[in-house]
Write an enzyme that holds these catalytic residues in place. Structure first.
Site, PDB file in Angstrom:
ATOM      1  N   GLU A   1     -12.128 -12.555  11.479  1.00  0.00           N
ATOM      2  CA  GLU A   1     -12.732 -12.868  10.171  1.00  0.00           C
ATOM      3  C   GLU A   1     -12.423 -14.309   9.753  1.00  0.00           C
ATOM      4  OE1 GLU A   1      -9.454 -10.146   7.670  1.00  0.00           O
ATOM      5  OE2 GLU A   1     -11.439  -9.416   8.116  1.00  0.00           O
TER       6      GLU A   1
ATOM      7  N   PHE B   1       0.820  -1.211   0.000  1.00  0.00           N
ATOM      8  CA  PHE B   1       0.000   0.000   0.000  1.00  0.00           C
ATOM      9  C   PHE B   1       0.859   1.268   0.000  1.00  0.00           C
ATOM     10  CE2 PHE B   1      -3.097  -3.092   1.472  1.00  0.00           C
ATOM     11  CZ  PHE B   1      -4.204  -2.729   0.714  1.00  0.00           C
TER      12      PHE B   1
ATOM     13  N   VAL C   1      15.422  -6.878  -1.501  1.00  0.00           N
ATOM     14  CA  VAL C   1      16.526  -6.042  -1.025  1.00  0.00           C
ATOM     15  C   VAL C   1      17.113  -6.695   0.225  1.00  0.00           C
ATOM     16  CG1 VAL C   1      17.144  -3.790  -0.041  1.00  0.00           C
ATOM     17  CG2 VAL C   1      15.555  -3.934  -1.991  1.00  0.00           C
TER      18      VAL C   1
HETATM   19  C1  LIG Z   1      -4.452 -10.687   6.716  1.00  0.00           C
HETATM   20  C2  LIG Z   1      -4.404  -9.177   6.846  1.00  0.00           C
HETATM   21  C3  LIG Z   1      -5.593  -8.461   6.903  1.00  0.00           C
HETATM   22  C4  LIG Z   1      -5.575  -7.080   7.006  1.00  0.00           C
HETATM   23  N1  LIG Z   1      -6.761  -6.408   7.037  1.00  0.00           N
HETATM   24  C5  LIG Z   1      -6.744  -5.053   7.047  1.00  0.00           C
HETATM   25  C6  LIG Z   1      -7.968  -4.327   6.977  1.00  0.00           C
HETATM   26  O1  LIG Z   1      -9.060  -4.906   6.927  1.00  0.00           O
HETATM   27  N2  LIG Z   1      -7.905  -2.964   6.957  1.00  0.00           N
HETATM   28  C7  LIG Z   1      -6.697  -2.299   6.990  1.00  0.00           C
HETATM   29  O2  LIG Z   1      -6.680  -1.080   6.925  1.00  0.00           O
HETATM   30  N3  LIG Z   1      -5.530  -2.956   7.091  1.00  0.00           N
HETATM   31  C8  LIG Z   1      -5.527  -4.314   7.107  1.00  0.00           C
HETATM   32  N4  LIG Z   1      -4.330  -4.993   7.173  1.00  0.00           N
HETATM   33  C9  LIG Z   1      -3.095  -4.237   7.354  1.00  0.00           C
HETATM   34  C10 LIG Z   1      -2.610  -3.656   6.031  1.00  0.00           C
HETATM   35  O3  LIG Z   1      -2.656  -4.647   5.025  1.00  0.00           O
HETATM   36  C11 LIG Z   1      -1.219  -3.096   6.231  1.00  0.00           C
HETATM   37  O4  LIG Z   1      -1.281  -2.076   7.195  1.00  0.00           O
HETATM   38  C12 LIG Z   1      -0.652  -2.548   4.928  1.00  0.00           C
HETATM   39  O5  LIG Z   1      -0.530  -3.588   3.980  1.00  0.00           O
HETATM   40  C13 LIG Z   1       0.705  -1.915   5.162  1.00  0.00           C
HETATM   41  O6  LIG Z   1       1.192  -1.441   3.951  1.00  0.00           O
HETATM   42  P1  LIG Z   1       2.770  -1.430   3.683  1.00  0.00           P
HETATM   43  O7  LIG Z   1       2.967  -0.812   2.346  1.00  0.00           O
HETATM   44  O8  LIG Z   1       3.484  -0.884   4.840  1.00  0.00           O
HETATM   45  O9  LIG Z   1       3.171  -2.979   3.642  1.00  0.00           O
HETATM   46  P2  LIG Z   1       2.653  -4.128   2.688  1.00  0.00           P
HETATM   47  O10 LIG Z   1       1.355  -3.800   2.076  1.00  0.00           O
HETATM   48  O11 LIG Z   1       2.773  -5.378   3.484  1.00  0.00           O
HETATM   49  O12 LIG Z   1       3.734  -4.143   1.531  1.00  0.00           O
HETATM   50  C14 LIG Z   1       5.079  -4.447   1.748  1.00  0.00           C
HETATM   51  C15 LIG Z   1       5.636  -4.963   0.430  1.00  0.00           C
HETATM   52  O13 LIG Z   1       7.047  -5.014   0.532  1.00  0.00           O
HETATM   53  C16 LIG Z   1       7.514  -6.201  -0.060  1.00  0.00           C
HETATM   54  N5  LIG Z   1       8.797  -6.483   0.574  1.00  0.00           N
HETATM   55  C17 LIG Z   1       9.031  -6.811   1.864  1.00  0.00           C
HETATM   56  N6  LIG Z   1      10.347  -6.931   2.093  1.00  0.00           N
HETATM   57  C18 LIG Z   1      10.965  -6.674   0.913  1.00  0.00           C
HETATM   58  C19 LIG Z   1      12.335  -6.650   0.507  1.00  0.00           C
HETATM   59  N7  LIG Z   1      13.330  -6.903   1.373  1.00  0.00           N
HETATM   60  N8  LIG Z   1      12.621  -6.379  -0.792  1.00  0.00           N
HETATM   61  C20 LIG Z   1      11.619  -6.129  -1.687  1.00  0.00           C
HETATM   62  N9  LIG Z   1      10.318  -6.133  -1.348  1.00  0.00           N
HETATM   63  C21 LIG Z   1      10.000  -6.399  -0.068  1.00  0.00           C
HETATM   64  C22 LIG Z   1       6.420  -7.223   0.257  1.00  0.00           C
HETATM   65  O14 LIG Z   1       6.459  -8.315  -0.655  1.00  0.00           O
HETATM   66  C23 LIG Z   1       5.162  -6.379   0.121  1.00  0.00           C
HETATM   67  O15 LIG Z   1       4.634  -6.421  -1.179  1.00  0.00           O
HETATM   68  C24 LIG Z   1      -4.328  -6.392   7.085  1.00  0.00           C
HETATM   69  C25 LIG Z   1      -3.135  -7.105   7.036  1.00  0.00           C
HETATM   70  C26 LIG Z   1      -3.174  -8.500   6.906  1.00  0.00           C
HETATM   71  C27 LIG Z   1      -1.877  -9.273   6.851  1.00  0.00           C
END
Ligand SMILES: Cc1cc2nc3c(=O)[nH]c(=O)nc-3n(C[C@H](O)[C@H](O)[C@H](O)COP(=O)(O)OP(=O)(O)OC[C@H]3O[C@@H](n4cnc5c(N)ncnc54)[C@H](O)[C@@H]3O)c2cc1C
Length: 444
Positions: free
Chosen positions: A177, A20, A85
């Protein structure tokens, strides 16, 4: 084509992770005079809030995931790289990938998200998979569906009962859920399909260490969520701490430290109890001499950059960030998708401000409220309004949850498919994605 390991003509913004936060950062820089490199270890962006639907066979994976390359097909200033990374060198301003590629950056946005935490019991992962990636969802789906198959063939009544006991550990949104949907599968989806077992006799237990489910919700909504779970057929056990998980089940201590230990035999245990930051957080913190919090999230400055490294920002679940509203005490930003998107957008705008020689701005989180679904016609919602919080539950909250999740899904086709699958599942109780690629020898 510019070389990735040397400095390009335009300022280069490297974004690690296309979840996200990362996706929103890249999109904010659309049309800007910057050279963006998005590095993602999978080949897709994943809509995690609907991942439990894939784990419980309600949706197929492509309905909630989109190829990263496809997402940026109309954004020529983005280069997409598949790779993980594994090193960051702030002095040389480059990142190193597991496939030995080195990418130079002028500005770095780290959005690598979070992973599971087993609170020091990493050996539990093999017995109780968590839900974070598509691979996790496929594994949980396989375990759930094969548990019913094995129960059908089991002669020993005690072992059959264990195979029909499903345990979800952790009463947060994911645990709630998962448990609600498992109860629906047992009661409705599989009805009439087995000849030797009655799937509706399966037990679904939700184990929560504290005294209520959905801790982030107000207490009355937690209680309504618990009641809705029980109505769906889930047995909720509060104040229950898991002390051991093995191949046959788990040990649980109920009623505090002096409470009695209980054994639960189970053929399918799912972990939804703990979240820790991506290991990249600690790696980055070591390289930049910055602190992490207990969950391994990187402590960032008010503008989301790192102390002494204004060229590096951390966003989303990996950041221990504070929201800065003028005239109020700074408040921690929650680990939810709207926060990750807002941080990604903010960090990208700050990059543009820095390139233009201007000042960066502190991050301010806009809270859109809290939603959790529990199962068919069951959800709870806590939405802030100018007149105070609007709290509701049951069918209206479920409809609201459905609308919000379909709206935020990426891609018209995905939205349409999810809507059609849900409409069909609602009327028929069927779950279309019940295909398991292989049943392991040990599970036959
Ligand atoms: C099962 C589940 C249900 C959820 N339900 C909700 C909900 O209903 N409502 C809500 O608001 N939030 C929900 N969340 C939380 C929400 O999904 C997270 O807060 C959000 O995804 C965070 O975004 P982000 O970009 O920080 O990380 P992420 O969306 O997790 O993205 C991180 C990305 O980085 C990549 N990555 C990681 N390490 C590396 C690396 N070393 N090199 C290259 N790429 C890498 C991963 O593959 C991933 O694609 C839920 C989470 C989960 C797991």
């Amino acid at each position: 084509m510019s070389s990735l390991s040397s400095a390009p003509a335009l300022p280069r913004v490297v974004i690690i992770g296309c979840g996200f936060g990362g996706l929103e950062a890249a999109r904010t820089l659309r049309g800007e005079p910057v050279d963006i490199v998005v590095i993602e270890k999978t080949n897709h962006h994943l809509f995690q809030p609907l991942l439990y639907q894939v784990a419980t066979a309600g949706l197929a994976a492509p309905s909630i995931a989109a190829p990263t390359r496809w997402l940026f097909r109309g954004q020529p200033n983005v280069t997409t790289m598949l790779g993980e990374v594994c090193g960051i060198d702030p002095a040389a301003r480059c990142v190193r990938l597991d496939n030995d590629h080195v990418v130079h950056y002028d500005h770095l946005i780290v959005a690598a998200g979070a992973t599971h935490s087993y609170f020091g019991h990493d050996d539990w992962a093999a017995q109780a998979p968590g839900l974070k990636t598509l691979a996790d969802a496929f594994e949980i789906r396989r375990r759930v569906l094969t548990a019913f198959e094995r129960a059908e063939l089991e002669e020993d009544p005690q072992r059959r009962r264990a195979l029909l006991t499903f345990v979800v550990i952790g009463g947060g949104p994911t645990g709630v859920e998962m448990a609600g949907t498992l109860a629906e599968i047992a009661r409705h989806t599989l009805a009439g399909e087995f000849r030797r077992i009655v799937p509706s006799t399966a037990e679904v237990l939700l184990i929560e260490g504290s005294n209520r489910v959905l801790q982030a919700m107000p207490e009355d909504l937690s209680e309504r969520a618990r009641q809705q779970l029980e109505r769906l057929g889930v047995r909720v056990r509060l104040d229950a701490l898991v002390t051991r998980i093995d191949a046959q089940g788990l040990d649980v201590r109920e009623g505090g430290a002096s409470g009695a230990a209980t054994r639960i035999d189970s053929g399918c245990v799912i972990w939804a109890a703990g979240v820790a930051a991506s290991p990249l957080g600690r790696l980055l913190a070591q390289a930049t001499h910055v602190e992490c919090d207990r969950a391994g999230r990187v402590r960032v400055q008010p503008d989301l950059s790192l102390p002494d490294h204004p060229e590096i920002s951390v966003v989303g679940d990996l950041a221990a960030a504070l929201s800065h509203v003028p005239g109020q005490e700074p408040r921690p930003v929650p680990g939810v998708s709207p926060a990750a998107k807002q941080m990604g957008r903010h960090a990208a705008r700050n990059v543009l401000a820095r390139i233009a020689g201007g000042a960066t701005h502190p991050f301010r989180y806009k809270d859109w409220g809290n939603l959790a679904t529990i199962g068919r016609n069951a959800a709870v919602a806590d939405v802030p309004t100018p007149f105070g919080p609007l709290r509701f539950s049951g069918y209206p909250a479920w409809l609201f949850w459905l609308f919000v999740h379909v709206y935020f899904l990426i891609g018209f086709r995905n939205r349409l498919i999810v809507l059609m699958d849900w409409a069909s599942a609602y009327w028929t109780f069927r779950r279309h994605a019940r295909v398991v690629p292989e049943v392991r020898e040990s599970e036959r």
